[in-house]
Design an enzyme around this catalytic site. Structure first.
Site, mmCIF file in Angstrom:
data_model
loop_
_atom_site.group_PDB
_atom_site.id
_atom_site.type_symbol
_atom_site.label_atom_id
_atom_site.label_comp_id
_atom_site.label_asym_id
_atom_site.label_seq_id
_atom_site.Cartn_x
_atom_site.Cartn_y
_atom_site.Cartn_z
ATOM 1 N N GLU A 139 -24.565 -8.891 -27.493
ATOM 2 C CA GLU A 139 -25.922 -8.592 -27.366
ATOM 3 C C GLU A 139 -26.821 -8.320 -28.702
ATOM 4 O O GLU A 139 -27.971 -8.759 -28.626
ATOM 5 C CB GLU A 139 -25.986 -7.197 -26.427
ATOM 6 C CG GLU A 139 -25.778 -7.317 -24.930
ATOM 7 C CD GLU A 139 -25.828 -6.311 -24.042
ATOM 8 O OE1 GLU A 139 -26.032 -5.225 -24.483
ATOM 9 O OE2 GLU A 139 -25.620 -6.513 -22.779
ATOM 10 N N VAL A 140 -25.987 -7.880 -29.539
ATOM 11 C CA VAL A 140 -26.768 -7.730 -31.086
ATOM 12 C C VAL A 140 -26.038 -8.669 -31.834
ATOM 13 O O VAL A 140 -25.005 -8.568 -32.101
ATOM 14 C CB VAL A 140 -26.736 -6.253 -31.405
ATOM 15 C CG1 VAL A 140 -27.140 -5.989 -32.737
ATOM 16 C CG2 VAL A 140 -26.973 -5.237 -30.102
ATOM 17 N N HIS A 189 -16.458 -2.825 -32.129
ATOM 18 C CA HIS A 189 -16.323 -1.538 -31.239
ATOM 19 C C HIS A 189 -15.202 -0.813 -31.525
ATOM 20 O O HIS A 189 -14.153 -1.356 -31.624
ATOM 21 C CB HIS A 189 -16.528 -1.828 -29.702
ATOM 22 C CG HIS A 189 -17.913 -2.511 -29.418
ATOM 23 N ND1 HIS A 189 -18.933 -1.868 -28.848
ATOM 24 C CD2 HIS A 189 -18.351 -3.681 -29.526
ATOM 25 C CE1 HIS A 189 -20.010 -2.748 -28.421
ATOM 26 N NE2 HIS A 189 -19.596 -3.960 -28.912
ATOM 27 N N HIS A 196 -20.369 -7.004 -35.558
ATOM 28 C CA HIS A 196 -19.863 -5.558 -35.554
ATOM 29 C C HIS A 196 -18.612 -5.341 -34.454
ATOM 30 O O HIS A 196 -18.202 -6.141 -33.905
ATOM 31 C CB HIS A 196 -20.758 -4.699 -34.660
ATOM 32 C CG HIS A 196 -21.501 -5.105 -33.439
ATOM 33 N ND1 HIS A 196 -22.324 -6.298 -33.275
ATOM 34 C CD2 HIS A 196 -21.007 -4.794 -32.110
ATOM 35 C CE1 HIS A 196 -22.285 -6.618 -31.861
ATOM 36 N NE2 HIS A 196 -21.639 -5.617 -31.206
ATOM 37 N N ASP A 221 -22.144 4.421 -30.810
ATOM 38 C CA ASP A 221 -22.864 3.771 -29.894
ATOM 39 C C ASP A 221 -23.871 4.539 -29.007
ATOM 40 O O ASP A 221 -23.545 5.524 -28.595
ATOM 41 C CB ASP A 221 -21.743 3.063 -28.890
ATOM 42 C CG ASP A 221 -22.558 1.983 -28.295
ATOM 43 O OD1 ASP A 221 -22.189 0.638 -28.582
ATOM 44 O OD2 ASP A 221 -23.147 1.977 -27.266
ATOM 45 N N ILE A 222 -24.958 3.994 -28.817
ATOM 46 C CA ILE A 222 -25.990 4.704 -27.935
ATOM 47 C C ILE A 222 -25.708 5.008 -26.646
ATOM 48 O O ILE A 222 -26.186 5.696 -25.776
ATOM 49 C CB ILE A 222 -27.418 4.048 -28.131
ATOM 50 C CG1 ILE A 222 -28.796 5.027 -28.006
ATOM 51 C CG2 ILE A 222 -27.572 2.951 -27.243
ATOM 52 C CD1 ILE A 222 -29.977 4.619 -28.518
ATOM 53 N N ASN A 260 -17.429 -8.356 -29.691
ATOM 54 C CA ASN A 260 -17.778 -9.584 -28.826
ATOM 55 C C ASN A 260 -18.641 -10.562 -29.497
ATOM 56 O O ASN A 260 -19.467 -10.313 -30.573
ATOM 57 C CB ASN A 260 -18.750 -8.945 -27.875
ATOM 58 C CG ASN A 260 -18.212 -7.753 -27.048
ATOM 59 O OD1 ASN A 260 -17.313 -8.226 -26.350
ATOM 60 N ND2 ASN A 260 -18.759 -6.654 -26.702
HETATM 61 P P1 5GP Z 1 -22.416 -5.850 -27.968
HETATM 62 O O1 5GP Z 1 -22.485 -6.238 -26.536
HETATM 63 O O2 5GP Z 1 -23.392 -6.847 -28.930
HETATM 64 O O3 5GP Z 1 -21.086 -6.460 -28.580
HETATM 65 O O4 5GP Z 1 -22.798 -4.522 -28.235
HETATM 66 C C1 5GP Z 1 -23.917 -4.016 -28.879
HETATM 67 C C2 5GP Z 1 -23.499 -2.609 -28.825
HETATM 68 O O5 5GP Z 1 -24.780 -1.715 -29.479
HETATM 69 C C3 5GP Z 1 -23.869 -2.117 -26.924
HETATM 70 O O6 5GP Z 1 -22.573 -1.254 -26.884
HETATM 71 C C4 5GP Z 1 -24.991 -1.002 -27.193
HETATM 72 O O7 5GP Z 1 -24.950 0.105 -26.583
HETATM 73 C C5 5GP Z 1 -25.185 -0.711 -28.685
HETATM 74 N N1 5GP Z 1 -26.536 -0.291 -29.121
HETATM 75 C C6 5GP Z 1 -27.689 -1.424 -28.681
HETATM 76 N N2 5GP Z 1 -28.769 -0.774 -29.282
HETATM 77 C C7 5GP Z 1 -28.383 0.505 -30.106
HETATM 78 C C8 5GP Z 1 -29.068 1.475 -30.806
HETATM 79 O O8 5GP Z 1 -30.401 1.426 -31.109
HETATM 80 N N3 5GP Z 1 -28.316 2.192 -31.446
HETATM 81 C C9 5GP Z 1 -26.929 2.379 -31.093
HETATM 82 N N4 5GP Z 1 -26.445 3.324 -31.782
HETATM 83 N N5 5GP Z 1 -26.308 1.575 -30.494
HETATM 84 C C10 5GP Z 1 -26.820 0.566 -29.899
#
Ligand code: 5GP
Length: 126
Positions: free
Chosen positions: A105-106, A112, A110, A39-40, A97
């Site tokens: 958010e994405v 984590h 996925h 994760d970034i 999530n």
């Molecule tokens: P969500 O909130 O959708 O469950 O998690 C999305 C995750 O993607 C977040 O933890 C965020 O830090 C990670 N993320 C967003 N953009 C990027 C990216 O460009 N590269 C990587 N490696 N992780 C990302």
């Protein structure tokens, strides 16, 4: 902003772009069905994302539309990554999530994978 509901898959989402190689990632594992990368913005000492390679938004989308091979391959990849990272003992956490209340958010399904230390309570207090 969290994603809203199911909708249609957005091919411009960041994980779709990572899968197409348009954006780099720190890859941990890859096979026919899954890609895992750091994760970034890590929320634990180890914070890895495992994503299916197919175009799925949520676990509902994935579990209804993906083939048995994709589903098995993805779950096996999650287990392989955790083991490869040495997390089976003393343990770790997986989390996914979904939608607005889940804080997704994405909009590409996925999981984590968090580890590297005791992770504390399962959920933040409301
Ligand atoms: P969500 O909130 O959708 O469950 O998690 C999305 C995750 O993607 C977040 O933890 C965020 O830090 C990670 N993320 C967003 N953009 C990027 C990216 O460009 N590269 C990587 N490696 N992780 C990302």
């Amino acid at each position: 902003m969290p994603v809203k509901g199911l909708g249609t898959y957005d091919d411009t989402n960041i994980f779709a772009r990572i899968l197409r190689g348009e954006i780099p990632c720190k890859k941990v594992y890859e096979d026919d069905h899954a890609l895992a990368f750091h994760d970034i913005n890590p929320q634990a000492a180890t914070h890895v994302l495992v994503i299916p390679k197919g175009r799925y938004i949520s676990v509902a989308d994935f579990s209804t539309k993906a083939s048995n091979a994709e589903i098995a391959g993805f779950i096996r990849a999650v287990g392989k990554v955790a083991t490869a990272l040495g997390l089976d003992d003393p343990g770790y956490r997986i989390l996914a999530n979904m939608g607005e209340h889940g804080g997704q958010e994405v909009p590409h399904f996925h999981v984590h994978l968090f580890g590297g230390h005791a992770l504390g309570p399962m959920l933040a207090r409301r």
